[in-house]
Design a protein around this motif. Structure first.
Motif, short mmCIF file in Angstrom:
data_model
loop_
_atom_site.label_atom_id
_atom_site.label_comp_id
_atom_site.label_asym_id
_atom_site.label_seq_id
_atom_site.Cartn_x
_atom_site.Cartn_y
_atom_site.Cartn_z
N SER A 460 8.45 3.96 -6.34
CA SER A 460 7.13 3.52 -5.90
C SER A 460 6.00 4.00 -6.80
N ALA A 488 10.09 5.75 -1.60
CA ALA A 488 8.91 5.24 -0.90
C ALA A 488 8.46 6.24 0.16
N ILE A 504 3.20 -0.52 -0.16
CA ILE A 504 3.04 -1.52 0.90
C ILE A 504 1.73 -2.26 0.70
N ALA A 517 10.92 -3.96 4.64
CA ALA A 517 11.39 -2.56 4.59
C ALA A 517 12.43 -2.36 5.68
N PHE A 541 11.52 -4.80 -1.40
CA PHE A 541 11.79 -3.93 -0.24
C PHE A 541 11.81 -2.50 -0.71
N ARG A 542 11.43 -1.61 0.17
CA ARG A 542 11.32 -0.18 -0.13
C ARG A 542 12.32 0.60 0.72
N TYR A 543 12.70 1.77 0.24
CA TYR A 543 13.48 2.68 1.08
C TYR A 543 13.13 4.11 0.70
N GLY A 581 9.69 -0.11 8.48
CA GLY A 581 10.54 0.71 7.64
C GLY A 581 11.17 1.85 8.41
N GLU A 631 3.54 3.29 10.16
CA GLU A 631 4.08 3.08 8.81
C GLU A 631 3.88 4.33 7.98
#
Length: 706
Positions: A460, A488, A504, A517, A541-543, A581, A631
């Motif tokens: 990120s 993230a 985001i 997410a 997409f984030r993780y 997420g 979030e």
């Protein structure tokens, strides 16, 4: 009697400084610490005869991580020379033998810190002699000394080395850059400001060899060469590279010949002779000047290592290579560079090793026990839990076995170890471009235009560098690049420099981008499959870092999710929690807490920030009087998209009460992951307390936070 001075900050962290610790002046009478929540520097001030103030870039956590006097410090090896150093001026009076002993003292100190904190200090180990030589020749804080900062570069120099035995650097204003390729640019700007103001101080920028993979470095070098401002750039080459093929290349030799040539290149006589020769050839004519310049370039190219002429072409006078562990050679070269009134930009190439032996032959290295992995620095190296990164690599490898068009492009500070699974199975389908994030995005766009399915993996914080390419090279043209955003949210001990707070917000504002997410590792596999199916627009997409949610969950092939479709996990009637997420898990924890108080809670997993599941949001508003969005991102992200819809749909005109929970509008300093979540107000207890406050049960909310 020993006295203790305490320092307090707004976050409630205390730092105790003990008078009998040799890391602080023996005549310490009072100390104070000023922490600034809106900045990256904090100031430690001392009222004593030998100290004024020192600035560190870092965080409170690193001070608090040091062992207390009387606990572990008594077991340290004796450091007689280091104990006598109270200011940088003291270095100027040491003999060469004493400076070598000082280097060994410092390595012993760092070795002790490594054992106590179980954190790697190998970057500090490699630059001990270089640090001593710099402060022997230059005079901080009048001379500005900048260090590149990064966990794989010069981080320990800024964070650990200077913090632990900072008595060497008293009165020093330590300036550091948060990303590896920025420090030369910062130094150039400081040099220009100095010239404009007519000052005489010198600017020294220390960069690492990992920096040479980033484009901003060459932009800054080219501009510095054009402006011809006096500046010293020291390239600390530890012979490591972010690219494995570069590490296999022939190494720059260090021997008596290279040492002699480096001293010749830096000598005042040689430099003056060179300038006179330039002046004479200019007077003879342009043709002669250009011919002489080519001869000079070729001659220096034959003497210097491969690539040295690149710096000359950019306008920097190259000197090197110099043995970074030979204090005499370092001081000789730096003294020659510092003695010239008008040098222009100079680059000194220094070769260092990360595992350096002390004088008695005992090696102070870094055992495997303490080696950190690039991303999972908060998990234990041995017997660590399975991470989101592991599950992502497994899901992507499974998907790639079915779809031969899937490619991986990775950029950032070192490849995630979990991706080795993909690399072993598909070595020709993974491209690691190092710290070239902008190139990674455009490269991925090119692969996509060629009919392939690139997964562009950029942590990120590093994706921020490539935002222009994301906008113009991908999103504006609706090119289906699949952006994978690891690390993230909050990142524990890596603090604000590696924190993924903004992705985001900056990805969801793009018109064509799909933003999602996963709430757990199963959803992560599903989103890998979803991204693989999208071929008409970009998707991301984030993780987070850290361990997966369900350690006993089976590894399976992901199932594509309907775009813009969320889901309800638990149904209740009193209040609705809409998580995005991994914060869905904390919403579930809040649900458990509130259930014990007799409150029925709905927990929903939004899955998508864009396109937003407006049907789900409407349903939550119609069936509940209170809605909370949660979030692990900055203001302007998922909650803002929900607010935009609620406003335009007229829902806020009715009876629904909505509250967003996001990261605070400041940089969250380093701490343990749970401490950071608590500081940010994102734990299950904080979410439950917010719900109780909305329900008018303020006293219970306060009790919950006690």
């Amino acid at each position: 009697m020993m006295t203790t001075a305490s320092a307090h900050c707004s976050l409630g962290v205390n730092a105790r400084f003990h008078e009998n610790s040799r890391h602080f002046p023996s005549k310490l009478e009072f100390s104070s610490v000023n922490f600034h929540s809106d900045g990256e520097f904090f100031k430690i001030s001392f009222n004593s005869s030998s100290a004024s103030s020192i600035f560190f870039k870092g965080c409170v956590g690193r001070i608090c991580a040091l062992p207390e006097v009387g606990d572990g410090f008594s077991e340290k090896l004796p450091t007689p020379i280091l104990d006598t150093i109270e200011s940088p001026m003291h270095l100027k009076n040491l003999s060469h033998k004493e400076m070598k002993q000082l280097a060994d003292d410092i390595r012993s100190e760092l070795s002790f810190i490594m054992k106590e904190t179980q954190k790697s200090v190998k970057a500090s180990m490699s630059v001990v002699e270089l640090t001593i030589a710099i402060h022997r020749v230059f005079s901080a804080p009048m001379d500005k000394i900048l260090w590149d900062v990064g966990e794989q570069g010069m981080d320990a120099t800024a964070f650990q080395l200077d913090l632990v035995y900072y008595s060497i650097f008293f009165h020093l204003e330590l300036l550091t850059s948060t990303h590896l390729n920025h420090v030369h640019n910062m130094g150039k700007r400081m040099a220009i400001a100095r010239d404009i103001k007519g000052k005489r101080d010198r600017v020294v920028a220390v960069i690492s060899n990992e920096t040479t993979m980033a484009g901003q470095l060459y932009e800054a070098m080219s501009n510095a060469g054009y402006l011809d401002s006096d500046m010293v750039v020291i390239l600390n080459d530890n012979r490591r590279s972010l690219h494995p093929k570069l590490e296999e290349a022939p190494k720059t030799p260090i021997n008596a010949l290279s040492s002699a040539l480096s001293k010749l290149q830096s000598s005042k006589l040689f430099r003056k002779w060179r300038e006179v020769a330039k002046g004479l050839t200019k007077r003879i004519g342009k043709g002669m000047y250009e011919w002489a310049a080519k001869v000079d370039e070729y001659a220096r190219g034959m003497i210097g290592p491969p690539g040295s002429t690149l710096f000359e072409e950019l306008g920097l006078y190259y000197i090197g290579p110099v043995d970074g562990h030979n204090i005499e050679d370092l001081i000789c070269v730096l003294n020659q560079v510092a003695s010239l009134d008008s040098t222009g930009p100079v680059l000194v190439h220094v070769i260092t090793k990360e595992d350096k032996e002390v004088q008695d032959g005992k090696q102070i290295g870094i055992s495997n026990k303490y080696k950190e992995e690039p991303y999972e620095s908060d998990s234990q190296p041995n017997n660590r839990s399975e991470t989101y990164g592991d599950r992502f690599a497994q899901a992507l490898t499974t998907e790639a076995q079915i779809d031969k068009d899937i490619m991986v492009v990775h950029a950032g500070m070192g490849i995630d170890p979990s991706l080795k699974l993909f690399q072993e199975k598909f070595p020709d389908r993974l491209f690691d471009v190092g710290m070239a994030e902008q190139h990674a995005v455009t490269f991925s766009a090119g692969l996509s235009c060629g009919g392939l399915k690139p997964f562009c993996i950029i942590p990120s914080t590093f994706l921020q560098r490539a935002y222009d390419q994301v906008v113009h090279d991908v999103d504006r043209q609706k090119i289906p690049v699949r952006f994978v955003i690891p690390s993230a949210g909050l990142v524990g001990s890596d603090g604000p420099t590696k924190c993924g707070a903004f992705d985001i917000t900056f990805m969801s504002c793009l018109p064509n981008m799909i933003v999602m997410a996963p709430s757990d590792e199963v959803e992560l596999a599903n989103m890998v499959a979803t991204a693989s199916c999208i071929d008409d627009r970009p998707i991301c997409f984030r993780y987070p870092r850290g361990a997966i949610v369900k350690s006993n969950s089976s590894i399976c092939h992901g199932v594509p999710i309907e775009i813009g479709k969320g889901r309800v996990l638990v149904e209740g009637k009193d209040i609705a929690l809409l998580g995005y997420g991994d914060m869905v898990q904390n919403c579930l924890r809040a649900h458990s807490l509130l259930s014990e108080l007799g409150i029925e809670v709905t927990v929903a997993d939004a899955r998508f920030c864009k396109p937003l599941d407006i049907k789900l949001v409407r349903q939550l508003c119609e069936n509940h009087s209170f809605l909370i969005t949660v979030e692990e991102g900055s203001i302007g992200g998922f909650g803002s998209h929900v607010a935009q819809f609620l406003t335009l749909d007229g829902k806020l005109d009715g009876s629904i009460k909505w509250r967003p929970i996001v990261l605070p509008d400041n940089y969250v300093e380093q701490a343990s992951p749970m401490e950071q979540l608590s500081l940010a107000g994102l734990t299950g207890h904080h979410i439950a307390a917010t719900a109780l406050s909305l329900l008018g049960r303020t006293r219970e909310a306060l009790l919950l936070m006690c």
